[in-house]
Design a protein around this motif. Structure first.
Motif, PDB file in Angstrom:
ATOM      1  N   TYR A   1      32.212  34.673  39.808  1.00  0.00           N
ATOM      2  CA  TYR A   1      31.914  34.698  38.375  1.00  0.00           C
ATOM      3  C   TYR A   1      32.116  33.299  37.785  1.00  0.00           C
ATOM      4  O   TYR A   1      32.821  32.467  38.380  1.00  0.00           O
ATOM      5  CB  TYR A   1      32.802  35.732  37.665  1.00  0.00           C
TER       6      TYR A   1
ATOM      7  N   ASN B   1      33.970  32.148  35.662  1.00  0.00           N
ATOM      8  CA  ASN B   1      35.373  31.727  35.487  1.00  0.00           C
ATOM      9  C   ASN B   1      36.048  31.354  36.820  1.00  0.00           C
ATOM     10  O   ASN B   1      37.247  31.079  36.860  1.00  0.00           O
ATOM     11  CB  ASN B   1      36.180  32.836  34.790  1.00  0.00           C
TER      12      ASN B   1
ATOM     13  N   VAL C   1      36.409  33.336  39.526  1.00  0.00           N
ATOM     14  CA  VAL C   1      36.901  34.465  40.336  1.00  0.00           C
ATOM     15  C   VAL C   1      35.851  34.865  41.368  1.00  0.00           C
ATOM     16  O   VAL C   1      34.701  35.133  41.031  1.00  0.00           O
ATOM     17  CB  VAL C   1      37.229  35.694  39.450  1.00  0.00           C
TER      18      VAL C   1
ATOM     19  N   ALA D   1      34.499  37.609  43.435  1.00  0.00           N
ATOM     20  CA  ALA D   1      34.581  39.077  43.485  1.00  0.00           C
ATOM     21  C   ALA D   1      34.089  39.624  44.817  1.00  0.00           C
ATOM     22  O   ALA D   1      34.573  40.662  45.270  1.00  0.00           O
ATOM     23  CB  ALA D   1      33.776  39.678  42.336  1.00  0.00           C
TER      24      ALA D   1
ATOM     25  N   PRO E   1      40.955  49.302  46.380  1.00  0.00           N
ATOM     26  CA  PRO E   1      41.826  49.203  45.204  1.00  0.00           C
ATOM     27  C   PRO E   1      41.109  48.583  43.998  1.00  0.00           C
ATOM     28  O   PRO E   1      40.049  47.987  44.157  1.00  0.00           O
ATOM     29  CB  PRO E   1      42.962  48.293  45.682  1.00  0.00           C
ATOM     30  N   SER E   2      41.696  48.724  42.820  1.00  0.00           N
ATOM     31  CA  SER E   2      41.145  48.095  41.630  1.00  0.00           C
ATOM     32  C   SER E   2      41.034  46.591  41.849  1.00  0.00           C
ATOM     33  O   SER E   2      41.921  45.982  42.431  1.00  0.00           O
ATOM     34  CB  SER E   2      42.042  48.346  40.421  1.00  0.00           C
ATOM     35  N   GLY E   3      39.931  46.040  41.418  1.00  0.00           N
ATOM     36  CA  GLY E   3      39.727  44.604  41.556  1.00  0.00           C
ATOM     37  C   GLY E   3      39.183  44.200  42.917  1.00  0.00           C
ATOM     38  O   GLY E   3      38.985  43.015  43.190  1.00  0.00           O
ATOM     39  N   ALA E   4      38.882  45.186  43.766  1.00  0.00           N
ATOM     40  CA  ALA E   4      38.404  44.896  45.127  1.00  0.00           C
ATOM     41  C   ALA E   4      36.990  44.315  45.145  1.00  0.00           C
ATOM     42  O   ALA E   4      36.631  43.590  46.069  1.00  0.00           O
ATOM     43  CB  ALA E   4      38.447  46.166  45.973  1.00  0.00           C
ATOM     44  N   GLY E   5      36.201  44.699  44.139  1.00  0.00           N
ATOM     45  CA  GLY E   5      34.820  44.217  44.097  1.00  0.00           C
ATOM     46  C   GLY E   5      33.780  45.332  44.073  1.00  0.00           C
ATOM     47  O   GLY E   5      32.587  45.065  44.162  1.00  0.00           O
ATOM     48  N   LYS E   6      34.221  46.594  43.922  1.00  0.00           N
ATOM     49  CA  LYS E   6      33.298  47.734  43.956  1.00  0.00           C
ATOM     50  C   LYS E   6      32.270  47.675  42.820  1.00  0.00           C
ATOM     51  O   LYS E   6      31.078  47.856  43.044  1.00  0.00           O
ATOM     52  CB  LYS E   6      34.070  49.058  43.883  1.00  0.00           C
ATOM     53  N   SER E   7      32.756  47.422  41.615  1.00  0.00           N
ATOM     54  CA  SER E   7      31.832  47.380  40.473  1.00  0.00           C
ATOM     55  C   SER E   7      30.854  46.222  40.606  1.00  0.00           C
ATOM     56  O   SER E   7      29.682  46.353  40.256  1.00  0.00           O
ATOM     57  CB  SER E   7      32.591  47.236  39.156  1.00  0.00           C
ATOM     58  N   THR E   8      31.336  45.117  41.136  1.00  0.00           N
ATOM     59  CA  THR E   8      30.445  43.972  41.344  1.00  0.00           C
ATOM     60  C   THR E   8      29.353  44.338  42.345  1.00  0.00           C
ATOM     61  O   THR E   8      28.174  44.037  42.125  1.00  0.00           O
ATOM     62  CB  THR E   8      31.258  42.752  41.829  1.00  0.00           C
TER      63      THR E   8
HETATM   64  P1  ADP Z   1      36.553  46.941  41.264  1.00  0.00           P
HETATM   65  O1  ADP Z   1      35.331  47.601  40.702  1.00  0.00           O
HETATM   66  O2  ADP Z   1      36.767  47.226  42.702  1.00  0.00           O
HETATM   67  O3  ADP Z   1      37.772  47.211  40.441  1.00  0.00           O
HETATM   68  P2  ADP Z   1      35.368  44.467  40.269  1.00  0.00           P
HETATM   69  O4  ADP Z   1      34.088  44.223  40.963  1.00  0.00           O
HETATM   70  O5  ADP Z   1      35.336  45.004  38.897  1.00  0.00           O
HETATM   71  O6  ADP Z   1      36.318  45.346  41.213  1.00  0.00           O
HETATM   72  O7  ADP Z   1      36.204  43.103  40.226  1.00  0.00           O
HETATM   73  C1  ADP Z   1      36.366  42.221  41.330  1.00  0.00           C
HETATM   74  C2  ADP Z   1      37.035  40.940  40.836  1.00  0.00           C
HETATM   75  O8  ADP Z   1      36.135  40.236  39.980  1.00  0.00           O
HETATM   76  C3  ADP Z   1      38.300  41.179  40.011  1.00  0.00           C
HETATM   77  O9  ADP Z   1      39.184  40.135  40.264  1.00  0.00           O
HETATM   78  C4  ADP Z   1      37.785  41.114  38.583  1.00  0.00           C
HETATM   79  O10 ADP Z   1      38.804  40.711  37.705  1.00  0.00           O
HETATM   80  C5  ADP Z   1      36.693  40.073  38.686  1.00  0.00           C
HETATM   81  N1  ADP Z   1      35.613  40.276  37.708  1.00  0.00           N
HETATM   82  C6  ADP Z   1      34.862  41.382  37.553  1.00  0.00           C
HETATM   83  N2  ADP Z   1      33.933  41.187  36.602  1.00  0.00           N
HETATM   84  C7  ADP Z   1      34.099  39.932  36.143  1.00  0.00           C
HETATM   85  C8  ADP Z   1      33.439  39.129  35.154  1.00  0.00           C
HETATM   86  N3  ADP Z   1      32.407  39.595  34.455  1.00  0.00           N
HETATM   87  N4  ADP Z   1      33.914  37.871  34.951  1.00  0.00           N
HETATM   88  C9  ADP Z   1      34.927  37.397  35.668  1.00  0.00           C
HETATM   89  N5  ADP Z   1      35.582  38.077  36.617  1.00  0.00           N
HETATM   90  C10 ADP Z   1      35.181  39.349  36.851  1.00  0.00           C
END
Ligand code: ADP
Ligand code: ADP
Length: 228
Positions: free
Chosen positions: A11, A13, A15, A17, A36-43
């Motif tokens: 991203y 910033n 990070v 993902a 786990p939360s923050g693993a990258g699933k949503s990404t």
């Molecule tokens: P999950 O769905 O498994 O919880 P995410 O894909 O949401 O994981 O997040 C993976 C990593 O990317 C985390 O460290 C999260 O904080 C970071 N992250 C997710 N979306 C953004 C974004 N839009 N900008 C910056 N960092 C992000």
């Protein structure tokens, strides 16, 4: 249907993902995405939906590159996908019928087709008698059924579900899983991100586990946690 080659996402910033993800998902499969939360699933999910693009690597969906795809082609891509969220995301001012019909109006389906298809999917999700109610008049499980009806009404090739049972009690969650499995058996590919250990362990589908942005496990009849 889906191939990712060396996909990384950092991203703005800084990070990271996802790091070097390689995966292949066949048409008609059912895949649990765990981690786990923050693993990258949503990404991972956002990349499929072309809500985000990878910083490196290639993603192919039905033979098309999502990386090289132009902005104006994205709506056409999304027509082939239905998305289901944990918090349902229904339109509160529209009835059950209109929430589902709206998804067809957006893609400019003819009125005649809408009037034929909406009752058909409402029946499939068991809500034909609630067509004229509003979301706040429904239980959580019923609201999720509406959102599933909306996701399937345009007959997408892929359903992406992000924690679809996260707000539901266990029995209702089981009912929603039965519905998703039924949709999968009709040939629709389903990718579901979840923390519901019981569900993953009961259904024994393919499990892709992500941790720290990497695929750490990928099993054909997998479980929520590594059993080795
Ligand atoms: P999950 O769905 O498994 O919880 P995410 O894909 O949401 O994981 O997040 C993976 C990593 O990317 C985390 O460290 C999260 O904080 C970071 N992250 C997710 N979306 C953004 C974004 N839009 N900008 C910056 N960092 C992000
Ligand atoms: P749950 O216990 O699963 O949360 P509810 O008690 O909210 O379910 O609802 C039980 C049933 O009553 C559901 O089938 C729902 O559609 C119906 N219902 C709830 N509130 C209303 C309402 N305001 N108008 C019409 N039907 C309602």
């Amino acid at each position: 249907m889906i191939q990712m080659f060396n996909v990384s996402k950092t991203y703005p910033n800084g990070v990271q993902a996802l790091a070097n993800v390689n995966v292949r998902i066949q048409k008609g499969s059912f895949v649990f995405l765990v981690g786990p939360s923050g693993a990258g699933k949503s990404t991972f999910i956002k990349l499929l939906f072309r809500e985000e693009t990878p910083t490196e690597g290639q993603i192919i969906f039905n033979g098309r590159s999502l990386v090289r795809m132009r902005e104006k082609e994205v709506p056409q891509l999304r027509r082939q996908m239905g998305v289901v969220f944990q918090d349902f995301r229904l339109l509160p001012q529209k009835t059950v019928y209109d929430n589902v019909a709206f998804a067809m109006e957006v893609v400019e389906s003819p009125g005649k087709m809408i009037r034929y298809r909406v009752p058909q999917v409402l029946e499939m999700v068991g809500l034909e008698k609630k067509a004229n109610l509003y979301p706040h008049q429904l239980s959580g499980g019923e609201q999720q059924r509406v959102s599933i009806a909306r996701a399937i009404v345009n007959e997408p090739a892929l359903i992406i579900a992000d924690e679809p049972t996260g707000n539901l009690d266990p029995q209702t969650a089981t009912d929603i899983m039965d519905l998703l499995l039924q949709i999968n058996r009709r040939g629709t590919t389903i990718i579901m991100a979840t923390h519901a250990r019981d569900i993953v362990d009961a259904l024994r589908q393919r499990v892709i586990a992500i941790e720290g942005g990497q695929i750490v496990r990928d099993e054909e009849r997998g479980s929520y946690k590594d059993e080795r």
